[in-house]
Design a protein around this motif. Structure first.
Motif, short mmCIF file in Angstrom:
data_model
loop_
_atom_site.label_atom_id
_atom_site.label_comp_id
_atom_site.label_asym_id
_atom_site.label_seq_id
_atom_site.Cartn_x
_atom_site.Cartn_y
_atom_site.Cartn_z
N ILE A 110 -6.23 0.57 -6.87
CA ILE A 110 -6.65 1.55 -5.86
C ILE A 110 -6.12 1.11 -4.49
O ILE A 110 -5.66 1.93 -3.69
N PHE A 111 -6.18 -0.21 -4.24
CA PHE A 111 -5.75 -0.72 -2.94
C PHE A 111 -4.24 -0.57 -2.74
O PHE A 111 -3.75 -0.57 -1.62
N ALA A 160 -4.61 7.70 -5.47
CA ALA A 160 -5.33 6.72 -6.31
C ALA A 160 -6.12 7.45 -7.40
O ALA A 160 -6.06 7.09 -8.58
N ARG A 217 -10.19 2.71 -1.04
CA ARG A 217 -8.84 2.87 -0.48
C ARG A 217 -8.90 3.04 1.03
O ARG A 217 -8.11 2.45 1.76
N ALA A 228 -5.97 7.92 -0.87
CA ALA A 228 -7.10 8.02 -1.81
C ALA A 228 -6.85 9.06 -2.89
O ALA A 228 -7.17 8.84 -4.06
N SER A 246 -2.48 2.05 -3.72
CA SER A 246 -2.08 3.47 -3.64
C SER A 246 -1.72 3.87 -2.22
O SER A 246 -2.21 3.29 -1.25
N ARG A 264 0.82 -1.23 0.00
CA ARG A 264 0.00 0.00 0.00
C ARG A 264 0.85 1.26 0.00
O ARG A 264 0.53 2.25 0.66
#
Lengths: 86, 486
Positions: free
Chosen positions: B256-257, B265, B101, B262, B259, B42
């Motif tokens: 997205i996960f 992302a 996220r 948020a 990033s 992440r």
């Protein structure tokens, strides 16, 4: 955007306008008026899509960048932890 | 056999396997093994994630096949199909990026399980993802087999076997971290090479571009006309399918996960599409006019997905054609590896850990992931050895099927507090079943099944959610948290 008690979570107004803008843009170019308008032998329907290739991500980036600008321009009373509401 | 091209491609494939081995070591030494494996720790930054996202989307179907597809199916159809995914990323950046996220989940399935908390989702969502992604995977493997066959001179079947073994090796070893690193490499190659090909085309225009472009219509009169190759309903269906698909397609949304936050992302989703859209625009308008210059017997003997390489051979020396071939292979592999990881995650994380063995240790999950990656990769490869003739239809249908089943439960689950498990079960079931019935049971225009299935899924989910008890306060509090700026 928590809006507790409401049935829907509230979307940021600018994001909402962005989504609606895409929706209406697509509707307009899919209406029959654009089928027979030809530019360089290519229908306006296709040109509408080609413009969108760069327009949508460019506007998306601008919205996100300006989002940061807004958050970085916090008023002094917020940064000091003072509530404006009296 | 094309020795120079083959050498370049072999070097590239070896580099990928080494990258897989390096990431495997890093994951085994890391304290956060599962987090490293599935979401690359992440901490993937905006620029890097943009390249990885573009690489995950830009596949054999777009960069490699775009020229031939545009010539055969017409510019309006390809334009709307391509822009569907570009719009889809921007829509997803508004609708799902922040809550997904902020949830700190690993997969879409895990998020939906958390949102609705019903055993149905633990089984149904991985099954939908496995069916949809496996069909998608088949089309990408076919493209990989074709290009490996082109380079090695071996049969399509041997090409497929070689390419499959390479990407199973690095995905099973390094998981998302390996996929991210290789996607970055692949993204850089794609930007550089599509730019080089386009510039090569510009320098080789035989006459002024406007005249050259106009001449294309003598060979293919329907190239720019609406309804010439397929009805306009098909344009709309392709656009809607892809515009909604990005929100739910696991191999794209899992970026997205990964990033770091948020905002990153959302930004990377839009940057990646600005790059992708610009490259697709440039390559279409520069390269399509070269198709009529190719020998008609050569065109007939070559799969239209490979016409780009026939054009490239006219511009560049063998070594550069080898590099370009490796770049196009990168485009195919970057989608394939992400898809393979998405399917193996659905098996290992969602079904194995989520249903079969909830107390599985990190090591057991990682081992299960590696095993599932091999099993799925080889199974899909065997099916793809003799690909069905309607593969393109299957590929879009695969995405449409996932959209019809998952879009309403995910997007309404994020934005509508009243959305509950009964409504989501109904929406998922109605969407999936109605799509399959429309696809298999009726002679509808190409891609238009989604125009029936998606509204049915949304309406049925809303009706059932309104008439049944809403979700718990505890769950709503969690959703409130996911919507906050963290």
């Amino acid at each position: 955007m928590t809006n507790k008690g409401k049935k829907w979570y509230k979307i940021r107004p600018r994001d909402g306008i962005f989504l609606l803008g895409i929706f209406f843009y697509v509707i307009v170019f899919f209406l029959p008026w654009s089928y027979d308008v030809m530019i360089l032998n290519v229908s306006l329907v296709a040109w509408g899509a080609y413009l969108l290739h760069v327009l949508v991500p460019a506007v998306g980036i601008l919205l996100i960048i300006s989002e940061k600008d807004i958050s970085s321009r916090k008023p002094e009373h917020m940064e000091a932890g003072i509530s404006k509401d009296k | 056999m094309k020795i120079i091209e083959l050498s370049v491609v072999v070097i590239y494939l070896i580099a990928l396997i080494i990258l897989g081995r390096v990431t495997q070591k890093r994951i085994s030494q890391s304290q956060a093994g599962v987090e490293e494996y599935y979401v690359a720790g992440r901490n993937v930054g905006t620029g890097v994630n943009s390249l990885a996202m573009m690489a995950a989307l830009g596949s054999g179907g777009s960069f490699m096949a775009g020229t031939g597809t545009a010539f055969n199916l017409g510019l309006p159809f390809l334009a709307w199909m391509t822009v569907g995914s570009i719009v889809g990323f921007s829509v997803a950046s508004v609708l799902v990026a922040k809550p997904l996220r902020n949830s700190r989940k690993f997969t879409v399935s895990e998020f939906l399980n958390d949102r609705y908390g019903h055993i149905f989702f633990k089984v149904a969502i991985p099954i939908v993802i496995i069916i949809g992604s496996a069909m998608y995977l088949m089309s990408q493997m076919t493209a990989g087999g074709l290009i490996a066959s082109y380079v090695t001179g071996l049969s399509y079947q041997w090409g497929l076997l070689i390419i499959t073994v390479v990407f199973i090796l690095y995905v099973s070893m390094g998981g998302m971290l390996a996929v991210t690193w290789t996607n970055i490499l692949q993204g850089i190659m794609m930007v550089a090479l599509i730019s080089i090909i386009t510039l090569g085309g510009i320098f080789h225009f035989p006459i002024r571009w406007s005249e050259f472009f106009a001449n294309t219509f003598a060979e293919q009169p329907m190239l720019g006309a609406v309804g010439g190759t397929m009805p306009i309903t098909a344009y709309l269906g392709a656009f809607v399918t892809w515009a909604a698909a990005i929100c739910v397609t696991p191999h794209l949304i899992m970026r997205i996960f990964t990033s770091s936050n948020a905002r990153s992302a959302k930004l990377s989703m839009n940057i990646s599409m600005l790059m992708y859209g610009s490259l697709m625009l440039a390559s279409t308008f520069v390269l399509v006019p070269f198709v009529p210059l190719l020998d008609s017997s050569l065109l007939e003997a070559t799969h239209s997905d490979m016409w780009l390489l026939l054009i490239v051979e006219q511009f560049f020396p063998a070594i550069l054609v080898g590099v370009i071939t490796a770049g196009i292979m990168a485009a195919v592999m970057s989608t394939t590896d992400a898809l393979l990881l998405a399917v193996s995650s659905a098996f290992a994380y969602d079904l194995y850990k989520g249903v079969y063995k909830p107390k599985a240790t990190h090591q057991q999950i990682l081992r299960a992931s590696a095993i599932f990656t091999w099993v799925i990769g080889i199974t899909v490869m065997f099916i793809t050895l003799h690909p069905p003739p309607f593969l393109v239809v299957l590929y879009t249908a695969a995405v449409g099927f996932m959209v019809a089943a998952l879009f309403a439960p995910l997007v309404f689950g994020i934005w509508w507090r009243q959305a509950n498990s009964a409504g989501a079960i109904t929406g998922l079931s109605v969407g999936a079943v109605s799509f399959m019935v429309a696809f298999l049971g009726f002679e509808l225009p190409y891609n238009s099944e989604i125009l029936i299935a998606l509204p049915l899924s949304i309406i049925s989910m809303m009706i059932v959610s309104v008439w049944t008890q809403g979700p718990s306060q505890n769950m709503l509090d969690r959703m409130d948290h996911y919507h906050q700026d963290i």
